[in-house]
Design a protein around this motif. Structure first.
Motif, PDB file in Angstrom:
ATOM      1  N   VAL A 125       0.842  -1.201   0.000  1.00 50.79           N
ATOM      2  CA  VAL A 125       0.000   0.000   0.000  1.00 50.79           C
ATOM      3  C   VAL A 125       0.878   1.253   0.000  1.00 50.79           C
ATOM      4  CG1 VAL A 125      -1.626   1.374   1.374  1.00 50.79           C
ATOM      5  CG2 VAL A 125      -1.987  -1.090   1.107  1.00 50.79           C
ATOM      6  N   LYS A 126       1.838   1.288   0.921  1.00 49.51           N
ATOM      7  CA  LYS A 126       2.679   2.480   1.091  1.00 49.51           C
ATOM      8  C   LYS A 126       3.455   2.815  -0.176  1.00 49.51           C
ATOM      9  CE  LYS A 126       6.435   4.328   3.976  1.00 49.51           C
ATOM     10  NZ  LYS A 126       7.247   4.125   5.197  1.00 49.51           N
ATOM     11  N   TYR A 127       4.156   1.820  -0.700  1.00 49.02           N
ATOM     12  CA  TYR A 127       5.030   2.102  -1.846  1.00 49.02           C
ATOM     13  C   TYR A 127       4.292   2.039  -3.174  1.00 49.02           C
ATOM     14  CZ  TYR A 127       8.893   2.493   1.311  1.00 49.02           C
ATOM     15  OH  TYR A 127       9.730   2.952   2.313  1.00 49.02           O
ATOM     16  N   GLY A 128       3.193   1.308  -3.225  1.00 46.07           N
ATOM     17  CA  GLY A 128       2.358   1.347  -4.420  1.00 46.07           C
ATOM     18  C   GLY A 128       1.800   2.736  -4.635  1.00 46.07           C
ATOM     19  N   PHE A 129       1.377   3.371  -3.541  1.00 45.99           N
ATOM     20  CA  PHE A 129       0.851   4.732  -3.645  1.00 45.99           C
ATOM     21  C   PHE A 129       1.952   5.727  -3.992  1.00 45.99           C
ATOM     22  CE2 PHE A 129      -0.082   8.859  -1.590  1.00 45.99           C
ATOM     23  CZ  PHE A 129      -1.110   9.256  -2.428  1.00 45.99           C
ATOM     24  N   LYS A 130       3.104   5.604  -3.345  1.00 43.58           N
ATOM     25  CA  LYS A 130       4.217   6.507  -3.654  1.00 43.58           C
ATOM     26  C   LYS A 130       4.558   6.456  -5.146  1.00 43.58           C
ATOM     27  CE  LYS A 130       6.722   6.535   0.782  1.00 43.58           C
ATOM     28  NZ  LYS A 130       6.920   7.986   0.936  1.00 43.58           N
ATOM     29  N   GLU A 166      -4.108  20.852  -5.555  1.00 40.73           N
ATOM     30  CA  GLU A 166      -4.259  20.280  -6.891  1.00 40.73           C
ATOM     31  C   GLU A 166      -4.046  18.759  -6.897  1.00 40.73           C
ATOM     32  OE1 GLU A 166      -2.620  21.053 -11.460  1.00 40.73           O
ATOM     33  OE2 GLU A 166      -1.588  21.960  -9.748  1.00 40.73           O
ATOM     34  N   ASN A 167      -4.919  18.056  -7.589  1.00 39.02           N
ATOM     35  CA  ASN A 167      -4.834  16.609  -7.842  1.00 39.02           C
ATOM     36  C   ASN A 167      -5.154  15.733  -6.633  1.00 39.02           C
ATOM     37  OD1 ASN A 167      -4.191  16.787 -10.584  1.00 39.02           O
ATOM     38  ND2 ASN A 167      -2.005  16.975 -10.157  1.00 39.02           N
ATOM     39  N   GLN A 224      -8.313   8.816  -4.783  1.00 36.86           N
ATOM     40  CA  GLN A 224      -8.763   7.657  -5.546  1.00 36.86           C
ATOM     41  C   GLN A 224      -7.653   6.628  -5.685  1.00 36.86           C
ATOM     42  OE1 GLN A 224     -12.047   7.676  -6.494  1.00 36.86           O
ATOM     43  NE2 GLN A 224     -11.729   5.504  -6.837  1.00 36.86           N
ATOM     44  N   TYR A 225      -6.448   7.098  -5.972  1.00 37.70           N
ATOM     45  CA  TYR A 225      -5.295   6.189  -6.080  1.00 37.70           C
ATOM     46  C   TYR A 225      -5.141   5.369  -4.795  1.00 37.70           C
ATOM     47  CZ  TYR A 225      -3.330   8.653 -10.194  1.00 37.70           C
ATOM     48  OH  TYR A 225      -3.100   9.193 -11.441  1.00 37.70           O
ATOM     49  N   PHE A 226      -5.137   6.077  -3.664  1.00 34.74           N
ATOM     50  CA  PHE A 226      -4.861   5.402  -2.401  1.00 34.74           C
ATOM     51  C   PHE A 226      -5.969   4.408  -2.064  1.00 34.74           C
ATOM     52  CE2 PHE A 226      -4.276   4.777   2.128  1.00 34.74           C
ATOM     53  CZ  PHE A 226      -2.901   4.704   2.234  1.00 34.74           C
ATOM     54  N   GLY A 227      -7.212   4.817  -2.246  1.00 30.80           N
ATOM     55  CA  GLY A 227      -8.323   3.914  -1.974  1.00 30.80           C
ATOM     56  C   GLY A 227      -8.278   2.666  -2.827  1.00 30.80           C
ATOM     57  N   ASP A 228      -7.991   2.858  -4.112  1.00 29.06           N
ATOM     58  CA  ASP A 228      -7.969   1.723  -5.031  1.00 29.06           C
ATOM     59  C   ASP A 228      -6.794   0.791  -4.754  1.00 29.06           C
ATOM     60  OD1 ASP A 228     -10.248   2.703  -6.184  1.00 29.06           O
ATOM     61  OD2 ASP A 228      -9.270   3.550  -7.943  1.00 29.06           O
ATOM     62  N   ILE A 229      -5.647   1.355  -4.371  1.00 29.63           N
ATOM     63  CA  ILE A 229      -4.492   0.519  -4.025  1.00 29.63           C
ATOM     64  C   ILE A 229      -4.797  -0.291  -2.769  1.00 29.63           C
ATOM     65  CG2 ILE A 229      -2.115   0.595  -3.144  1.00 29.63           C
ATOM     66  CD1 ILE A 229      -1.678   2.961  -5.137  1.00 29.63           C
ATOM     67  N   LYS A 248     -12.146   3.923   4.608  1.00 31.53           N
ATOM     68  CA  LYS A 248     -11.898   5.277   5.127  1.00 31.53           C
ATOM     69  C   LYS A 248     -11.860   6.286   3.982  1.00 31.53           C
ATOM     70  CE  LYS A 248      -9.169   3.903   9.212  1.00 31.53           C
ATOM     71  NZ  LYS A 248     -10.021   4.472  10.272  1.00 31.53           N
ATOM     72  N   ILE A 249     -11.205   5.905   2.889  1.00 33.78           N
ATOM     73  CA  ILE A 249     -11.110   6.801   1.733  1.00 33.78           C
ATOM     74  C   ILE A 249     -12.471   6.983   1.078  1.00 33.78           C
ATOM     75  CG2 ILE A 249     -10.183   7.050  -0.603  1.00 33.78           C
ATOM     76  CD1 ILE A 249      -8.094   7.668   1.458  1.00 33.78           C
ATOM     77  N   TYR A 250     -13.144   5.873   0.791  1.00 36.96           N
ATOM     78  CA  TYR A 250     -14.425   5.965   0.089  1.00 36.96           C
ATOM     79  C   TYR A 250     -15.473   6.680   0.953  1.00 36.96           C
ATOM     80  CZ  TYR A 250     -12.187   2.422  -2.851  1.00 36.96           C
ATOM     81  OH  TYR A 250     -11.318   1.735  -3.675  1.00 36.96           O
ATOM     82  N   GLY A 251     -15.432   6.447   2.257  1.00 38.12           N
ATOM     83  CA  GLY A 251     -16.346   7.143   3.149  1.00 38.12           C
ATOM     84  C   GLY A 251     -16.108   8.643   3.137  1.00 38.12           C
ATOM     85  N   PHE A 252     -14.851   9.047   3.150  1.00 41.25           N
ATOM     86  CA  PHE A 252     -14.510  10.468   3.085  1.00 41.25           C
ATOM     87  C   PHE A 252     -14.975  11.067   1.760  1.00 41.25           C
ATOM     88  CE2 PHE A 252     -11.514  13.827   1.764  1.00 41.25           C
ATOM     89  CZ  PHE A 252     -11.715  14.735   2.792  1.00 41.25           C
ATOM     90  N   GLN A 253     -14.807  10.328   0.662  1.00 35.32           N
ATOM     91  CA  GLN A 253     -15.268  10.836  -0.627  1.00 35.32           C
ATOM     92  C   GLN A 253     -16.768  11.130  -0.594  1.00 35.32           C
ATOM     93  OE1 GLN A 253     -13.729   7.569  -3.069  1.00 35.32           O
ATOM     94  NE2 GLN A 253     -12.338   8.997  -4.088  1.00 35.32           N
TER      95      GLN A 253
END
Length: 255
Positions: free
Chosen positions: A20-25, A105-106, A112-117, A129-134
């Motif tokens: 998760v950490k490095y996939g997002f980075k 910006e972005n 979306q990137y982080f949630g999907d990863i 947590k991400i989708y709920g915040f969205q």
């Protein structure tokens, strides 16, 4: 419990959090620098990744080789590394939320990137947590995220509700995801309808490619080849559409 079995559980969780950490980075830097700079991005990220993996490997060796009187301490050292990475990911979620609220910006994209990863790495709690915040921020992608999450765990009815509502309120990927959902459960007529809807409403190239696959599986080989070729040209933009392909594409978007 067997020491090796305990380690396997911790090891699995550590790898998940590292992915998760490095996939997002990596994904974030690709967005910033472009895919052509992938080597530069990997060179930039690799040192900290390798260092974290090295420390975990050393802690693993110490734990597996520990005597009974040292086992608890070595286990705590091992799990501390897991918690550190998980806390980094939780902090990333809070940073993403904060920067989105500040209208940086972005950051809608990075959310979306982080949630999907997280979803792809089976880290469902963080994805939620991400989708709920969205959804709190009236971002319709939250419905798509929850739909994909439900689809992954085979809660197809719940996934359908999420995608349907997303489509109702205007999300541009909802129709495509409905097509994929119905295709996965074998409802090919519904899948075809929603892929065509996605093309008509949003000029969705992913839907066009999936429709090509659906045609192939239905024995429509010529049509399948035609649609896949159009999708490939539109996606990679290396070749222009022929006049015939242009007519087909325009017609699909109009009807």
């Amino acid at each position: 419990m067997d020491k090796k079995k305990i380690f396997e559980k911790v090891n699995s969780q550590f790898k998940q959090q590292m992915n998760v950490k490095y996939g997002f980075k990596e994904k974030k830097r690709i967005n910033q620098l472009g895919f052509n700079n992938l080597k530069k991005i990997v060179d930039e990220i690799s040192p900290t990744y390798v260092l974290e993996m090295f420390y975990f490997e050393e802690a693993k060796k110490a734990y597996l080789a520990s005597l009974p009187e040292d086992e608890t301490v070595e286990f705590m050292n091992l799990t501390k590394l897991l918690h550190n990475v998980k806390n980094d990911n939780l902090k990333t979620i809070e940073d993403l939320k904060e920067n989105y609220i500040l209208n940086e910006e972005n950051y809608d994209l990075y959310l979306q990137y982080f949630g999907d990863i997280c979803r792809c790495c089976d880290e469902y709690e963080m994805a939620e947590k991400i989708y709920g915040f969205q959804l709190e921020q009236n971002l319709t992608d939250g419905f798509i995220g929850f739909g994909l999450l439900n689809k992954k765990i085979c809660e197809y009815s719940e996934a359908e509700k999420c995608f349907m509502y997303g489509h109702k309120i205007g999300n541009k990927k909802a129709a495509y995801n409905l097509g994929c959902l119905y295709y996965e459960v074998g409802q090919t007529e519904s899948a075809e309808y929603w892929f065509k809807t996605a093309i008509k409403e949003n000029a969705d190239i992913d839907a066009l490619a999936e429709l090509g696959c659906l045609c192939q599986n239905s024995g429509k080989v010529k049509k399948s080849s035609q649609l896949k070729k159009i999708a490939e040209k539109l996606m990679f933009k290396e070749d222009e559409l022929t006049i015939t392909e242009e007519i087909i594409w325009n017609k699909m978007r109009e009807t």
